[in-house]
Scaffold this motif. Structure first.
Motif, mmCIF file in Angstrom:
data_model
loop_
_atom_site.group_PDB
_atom_site.id
_atom_site.type_symbol
_atom_site.label_atom_id
_atom_site.label_comp_id
_atom_site.label_asym_id
_atom_site.label_seq_id
_atom_site.Cartn_x
_atom_site.Cartn_y
_atom_site.Cartn_z
ATOM 1 N N ARG A 113 0.938 -1.290 -0.142
ATOM 2 C CA ARG A 113 -0.026 0.080 0.041
ATOM 3 C C ARG A 113 0.769 1.095 0.154
ATOM 4 O O ARG A 113 0.571 2.197 -0.726
ATOM 5 C CB ARG A 113 -1.107 -0.017 1.245
ATOM 6 C CG ARG A 113 -1.903 -1.020 0.991
ATOM 7 C CD ARG A 113 -3.057 -1.106 2.184
ATOM 8 N NE ARG A 113 -3.891 0.403 2.171
ATOM 9 C CZ ARG A 113 -4.718 0.602 1.693
ATOM 10 N NH1 ARG A 113 -5.405 -0.547 0.650
ATOM 11 N NH2 ARG A 113 -5.680 1.705 1.643
ATOM 12 N N ASP A 114 1.982 1.319 0.772
ATOM 13 C CA ASP A 114 2.866 2.353 0.735
ATOM 14 C C ASP A 114 3.281 2.740 -0.516
ATOM 15 O O ASP A 114 3.342 3.992 -0.893
ATOM 16 C CB ASP A 114 3.960 2.351 1.870
ATOM 17 C CG ASP A 114 3.471 2.114 3.312
ATOM 18 O OD1 ASP A 114 2.378 2.729 3.590
ATOM 19 O OD2 ASP A 114 4.239 1.824 4.192
ATOM 20 N N GLU A 115 3.884 1.673 -1.375
ATOM 21 C CA GLU A 115 4.517 2.096 -2.720
ATOM 22 C C GLU A 115 3.200 2.654 -3.514
ATOM 23 O O GLU A 115 3.453 3.407 -4.265
ATOM 24 C CB GLU A 115 5.059 0.921 -3.320
ATOM 25 C CG GLU A 115 6.471 0.596 -2.553
ATOM 26 C CD GLU A 115 7.077 -0.742 -3.251
ATOM 27 O OE1 GLU A 115 8.228 -0.889 -3.110
ATOM 28 O OE2 GLU A 115 6.453 -1.566 -3.982
ATOM 29 N N ALA A 116 2.025 1.916 -3.634
ATOM 30 C CA ALA A 116 0.956 2.265 -4.385
ATOM 31 C C ALA A 116 0.403 3.775 -4.042
ATOM 32 O O ALA A 116 0.301 4.648 -4.955
ATOM 33 C CB ALA A 116 -0.217 1.352 -4.236
ATOM 34 N N PHE A 117 0.469 3.949 -2.849
ATOM 35 C CA PHE A 117 0.089 5.379 -2.174
ATOM 36 C C PHE A 117 1.189 6.608 -2.684
ATOM 37 O O PHE A 117 0.751 7.730 -3.029
ATOM 38 C CB PHE A 117 0.005 5.411 -0.850
ATOM 39 C CG PHE A 117 -1.126 6.498 -0.490
ATOM 40 C CD1 PHE A 117 -0.687 8.030 -0.073
ATOM 41 C CD2 PHE A 117 -2.349 5.847 -0.171
ATOM 42 C CE1 PHE A 117 -1.634 8.513 0.079
ATOM 43 C CE2 PHE A 117 -3.196 7.019 0.221
ATOM 44 C CZ PHE A 117 -2.953 8.389 0.319
ATOM 45 N N SER A 118 2.353 5.995 -3.264
ATOM 46 C CA SER A 118 3.484 7.077 -3.528
ATOM 47 C C SER A 118 2.901 7.655 -5.054
ATOM 48 O O SER A 118 3.583 8.510 -5.342
ATOM 49 C CB SER A 118 4.678 6.357 -3.676
ATOM 50 O OG SER A 118 4.838 5.536 -4.821
#
Length: 116
Positions: free
Chosen positions: A91-96
């Protein structure tokens, strides 16, 4: 309703609610453009599973793996077939690839139509 119908319904909802509010790259001619990160997050909220990514000429492209099946609701943004590498992501990478405002907009609009 079986999962295939739920995925089909979600794809139709996404086509209706994607806008400049959910991605600054959105255009009427290519509504899926730039929607991959924010869409992968909302799909993950609805179905869990995993978030995957693939390198493209424009950068990382995010999508979902649900019950062992790749689900890319934004593949229509590409003019050529995607060479999926299925690199594990989160999720953190997708949120970037998005922001709180875009995510909130897409999630609230999908949920409003999803519950109809």
């Amino acid at each position: 309703m079986d999962d295939q119908h739920r995925y089909s319904d979600l794809a139709k909802i996404l086509q209706r609610v994607w806008s400049i509010e959910s991605s600054s790259k959105w255009t009427p001619d290519n509504p899926a453009k730039g929607q991959c990160g924010v869409t992968a997050l909302v799909v993950h909220d609805l179905f869990s599973g995993d978030i995957l990514k693939t390198q493209t000429p424009d950068g990382w492209h995010y999508y979902n793996l649900i019950n062992g099946v790749r689900r890319d609701f934004t593949e229509s943004q590409f003019t050529e077939k995607v060479d999926y590498q299925d690199v594990p992501s989160n999720r953190d990478e997708a949120f970037s690839d998005t922001n709180e405002k875009q995510y909130g907009y897409l999630k609230s609009n999908v949920l409003r139509e999803w519950s109809v």
